[in-house]
Design an enzyme around this catalytic site. Structure first.
Site, PDB file in Angstrom:
ATOM      1  N   ARG A 137      14.023 -32.136  81.570  1.00  0.00           N
ATOM      2  CA  ARG A 137      12.775 -32.083  82.350  1.00  0.00           C
ATOM      3  C   ARG A 137      12.933 -32.822  83.682  1.00  0.00           C
ATOM      4  O   ARG A 137      11.948 -33.183  84.311  1.00  0.00           O
ATOM      5  CB  ARG A 137      11.635 -32.689  81.534  1.00  0.00           C
ATOM      6  CG  ARG A 137      11.318 -31.911  80.256  1.00  0.00           C
ATOM      7  CD  ARG A 137      10.056 -32.421  79.593  1.00  0.00           C
ATOM      8  NE  ARG A 137      10.227 -33.777  79.065  1.00  0.00           N
ATOM      9  CZ  ARG A 137      10.582 -34.059  77.803  1.00  0.00           C
ATOM     10  NH1 ARG A 137      10.836 -33.063  76.955  1.00  0.00           N
ATOM     11  NH2 ARG A 137      10.682 -35.300  77.399  1.00  0.00           N
ATOM     12  N   ARG A 138      14.184 -33.036  84.083  1.00  0.00           N
ATOM     13  CA  ARG A 138      14.463 -33.811  85.297  1.00  0.00           C
ATOM     14  C   ARG A 138      15.202 -32.985  86.356  1.00  0.00           C
ATOM     15  O   ARG A 138      15.792 -33.561  87.270  1.00  0.00           O
ATOM     16  CB  ARG A 138      15.300 -35.037  84.933  1.00  0.00           C
ATOM     17  CG  ARG A 138      14.640 -35.950  83.910  1.00  0.00           C
ATOM     18  CD  ARG A 138      15.585 -37.059  83.481  1.00  0.00           C
ATOM     19  NE  ARG A 138      14.953 -37.971  82.524  1.00  0.00           N
ATOM     20  CZ  ARG A 138      15.561 -39.031  81.993  1.00  0.00           C
ATOM     21  NH1 ARG A 138      16.831 -39.282  82.305  1.00  0.00           N
ATOM     22  NH2 ARG A 138      14.925 -39.815  81.139  1.00  0.00           N
ATOM     23  N   CYS A 157       7.752 -28.434 104.975  1.00  0.00           N
ATOM     24  CA  CYS A 157       6.554 -27.793 104.419  1.00  0.00           C
ATOM     25  C   CYS A 157       6.764 -27.503 102.935  1.00  0.00           C
ATOM     26  O   CYS A 157       6.049 -28.011 102.096  1.00  0.00           O
ATOM     27  CB  CYS A 157       6.232 -26.512 105.184  1.00  0.00           C
ATOM     28  SG  CYS A 157       5.782 -26.789 106.913  1.00  0.00           S
ATOM     29  N   ARG A 183       3.458 -28.567 100.934  1.00  0.00           N
ATOM     30  CA  ARG A 183       2.338 -29.374 101.421  1.00  0.00           C
ATOM     31  C   ARG A 183       1.405 -28.565 102.315  1.00  0.00           C
ATOM     32  O   ARG A 183       0.212 -28.830 102.410  1.00  0.00           O
ATOM     33  CB  ARG A 183       2.842 -30.600 102.199  1.00  0.00           C
ATOM     34  CG  ARG A 183       3.605 -30.253 103.466  1.00  0.00           C
ATOM     35  CD  ARG A 183       3.883 -31.452 104.362  1.00  0.00           C
ATOM     36  NE  ARG A 183       4.635 -31.049 105.543  1.00  0.00           N
ATOM     37  CZ  ARG A 183       4.094 -30.541 106.639  1.00  0.00           C
ATOM     38  NH1 ARG A 183       2.784 -30.378 106.720  1.00  0.00           N
ATOM     39  NH2 ARG A 183       4.856 -30.197 107.667  1.00  0.00           N
ATOM     40  N   SER A 184       1.959 -27.557 103.013  1.00  0.00           N
ATOM     41  CA  SER A 184       1.199 -26.807 104.007  1.00  0.00           C
ATOM     42  C   SER A 184       1.762 -25.392 104.101  1.00  0.00           C
ATOM     43  O   SER A 184       2.972 -25.199 104.065  1.00  0.00           O
ATOM     44  CB  SER A 184       1.306 -27.507 105.368  1.00  0.00           C
ATOM     45  OG  SER A 184       0.716 -26.744 106.395  1.00  0.00           O
ATOM     46  N   ASN A 185       0.861 -24.398 104.216  1.00  0.00           N
ATOM     47  CA  ASN A 185       1.328 -23.013 104.273  1.00  0.00           C
ATOM     48  C   ASN A 185       0.444 -22.182 105.199  1.00  0.00           C
ATOM     49  O   ASN A 185      -0.753 -22.055 104.973  1.00  0.00           O
ATOM     50  CB  ASN A 185       1.348 -22.406 102.874  1.00  0.00           C
ATOM     51  CG  ASN A 185       1.993 -21.036 102.835  1.00  0.00           C
ATOM     52  OD1 ASN A 185       1.356 -20.071 102.418  1.00  0.00           O
ATOM     53  ND2 ASN A 185       3.238 -20.921 103.248  1.00  0.00           N
ATOM     54  N   ASP A 186       1.070 -21.648 106.256  1.00  0.00           N
ATOM     55  CA  ASP A 186       0.428 -20.697 107.156  1.00  0.00           C
ATOM     56  C   ASP A 186       0.445 -19.357 106.434  1.00  0.00           C
ATOM     57  O   ASP A 186       1.471 -18.687 106.359  1.00  0.00           O
ATOM     58  CB  ASP A 186       1.207 -20.648 108.474  1.00  0.00           C
ATOM     59  CG  ASP A 186       0.664 -19.650 109.480  1.00  0.00           C
ATOM     60  OD1 ASP A 186      -0.139 -18.783 109.092  1.00  0.00           O
ATOM     61  OD2 ASP A 186       1.068 -19.719 110.650  1.00  0.00           O
ATOM     62  N   ASN A 194       7.946 -17.388 102.118  1.00  0.00           N
ATOM     63  CA  ASN A 194       8.374 -18.455 101.224  1.00  0.00           C
ATOM     64  C   ASN A 194       8.512 -17.975  99.787  1.00  0.00           C
ATOM     65  O   ASN A 194       9.469 -18.334  99.085  1.00  0.00           O
ATOM     66  CB  ASN A 194       7.393 -19.628 101.280  1.00  0.00           C
ATOM     67  CG  ASN A 194       7.404 -20.366 102.597  1.00  0.00           C
ATOM     68  OD1 ASN A 194       6.357 -20.719 103.125  1.00  0.00           O
ATOM     69  ND2 ASN A 194       8.578 -20.602 103.168  1.00  0.00           N
ATOM     70  N   TYR A 226      -5.183 -19.450 110.212  1.00  0.00           N
ATOM     71  CA  TYR A 226      -5.551 -19.882 111.563  1.00  0.00           C
ATOM     72  C   TYR A 226      -6.667 -19.007 112.133  1.00  0.00           C
ATOM     73  O   TYR A 226      -6.783 -17.828 111.786  1.00  0.00           O
ATOM     74  CB  TYR A 226      -4.327 -19.843 112.476  1.00  0.00           C
ATOM     75  CG  TYR A 226      -3.418 -21.040 112.301  1.00  0.00           C
ATOM     76  CD1 TYR A 226      -3.753 -22.276 112.855  1.00  0.00           C
ATOM     77  CD2 TYR A 226      -2.241 -20.946 111.567  1.00  0.00           C
ATOM     78  CE1 TYR A 226      -2.942 -23.381 112.684  1.00  0.00           C
ATOM     79  CE2 TYR A 226      -1.405 -22.048 111.400  1.00  0.00           C
ATOM     80  CZ  TYR A 226      -1.772 -23.264 111.956  1.00  0.00           C
ATOM     81  OH  TYR A 226      -0.976 -24.365 111.793  1.00  0.00           O
TER      82      TYR A 226
END
Length: 282
Positions: A137-138, A157, A183-186, A194, A226
């Protein structure tokens, strides 16, 4: 019809109908003319793709498979942070005069660490464990390294992969599953990009480790559209999904470091027309 398209459409509708508008807030991104790039965003989006049933490339518009593959190999295989090693120009905006994006992405994947089993970087650690400790699990990577952030031209990202292996009843091979943390996705420019490139990565790792592919879970902290992308998204999600294509990966390759962008293709890939002139926030 393409499940990936339906997931994308539902996500976009949820963002547009239930998301938070950042208009008037202090935001970092801006358009080329200097105007602040506001978004409608949704926190904590989770999308699940069963790669054993379908390759998740959208048909609402074409996603460039070879370019996606080229970038993921640039990061995971070449472990490069220099745009001169890429065949596209997607990173040009963040490169310095030498072509470097700083201590980001591929650089972090190539940093070696001392383990009980010897010196390995993150990629080789993943492959080692999938082959030798598949039920661990690592098995994970992380390129959001805080002490190097000041030397990154863009903070990562998509920053972490967690792998989990299961055994399906009646299946001889083990099943490789993974979570991609972002963390962030356009959503318009990068969401399916992605998804596709990490789906390709999972197929490659599964093949070299003697496994079959399972689920790719995409976790996005801030999924956003956006302001200047809203009409383009509305046009895109009004289209009817087409049948998903079949994914082909060169079966002769059993060493991860031997894959090239020419070892992948999608067969029967029919799409709607491409959306051109998409403005990109910087």
């Amino acid at each position: 019809m393409s499940r990936a398209d339906h997931i994308f459409i539902n996500m976009c509708r949820d963002i547009l109908e239930n998301g938070t508008d950042t208009k008037g807030e202090k935001v970092r991104p801006h358009w080329e003319d200097g105007t602040p790039a506001y978004t409608i965003k949704k926190f904590g989006v989770v999308n699940r793709y069963d790669l054993s049933e379908e390759f998740p490339i959208m048909t609402l518009r074409r996603t460039a498979l070879k370019s996606c593959t080229d970038e993921i190999l640039w990061i995971w295989q070449q472990k490069s942070n220099n745009i001169h090693d890429l065949h596209s120009h997607i990173w040009d905006e963040w490169a310095d005069e030498d072509g470097s994006i700083g201590k980001a992405y591929g650089y972090q994947m190539g940093v070696k660490h001392q383990y009980r089993e010897g010196m390995m970087d993150q990629v080789d650690r993943v492959i080692y464990d999938l082959k030798n400790n598949p039920f661990s699990r690592r098995i994970m990577t992380n390129i959001y390294v805080h002490h190097d952030l000041h030397e990154m031209n863009l903070y990562p990202c998509a920053y972490s992969m967690t792998f989990n292996v299961t055994q399906k009843p009646g299946h001889e091979k083990l099943t490789l599953n993974a979570i991609l943390n972002q963390r962030s996705n356009d959503v318009l420019t990068a969401n399916n990009w992605n998804v596709v490139q990490y789906a390709v990565l999972m197929h490659m790792l599964a093949q070299v480790c003697g496994m079959e592919v399972g689920e790719l879970v995409h976790v996005i902290a801030d999924a956003h559209i956006y302001d200047r992308h809203v009409p383009l998204i509305e046009e895109l999600i009004s289209r009817e999904p087409l049948p998903a294509p079949k994914f082909w990966l060169n079966p002769e390759i059993h060493d991860f470091y031997q894959f090239t962008r020419d070892d992948v293709r999608v067969e029967g890939y029919e799409t709607h027309s491409q959306i051109k002139g998409i403005p990109v926030a910087i």
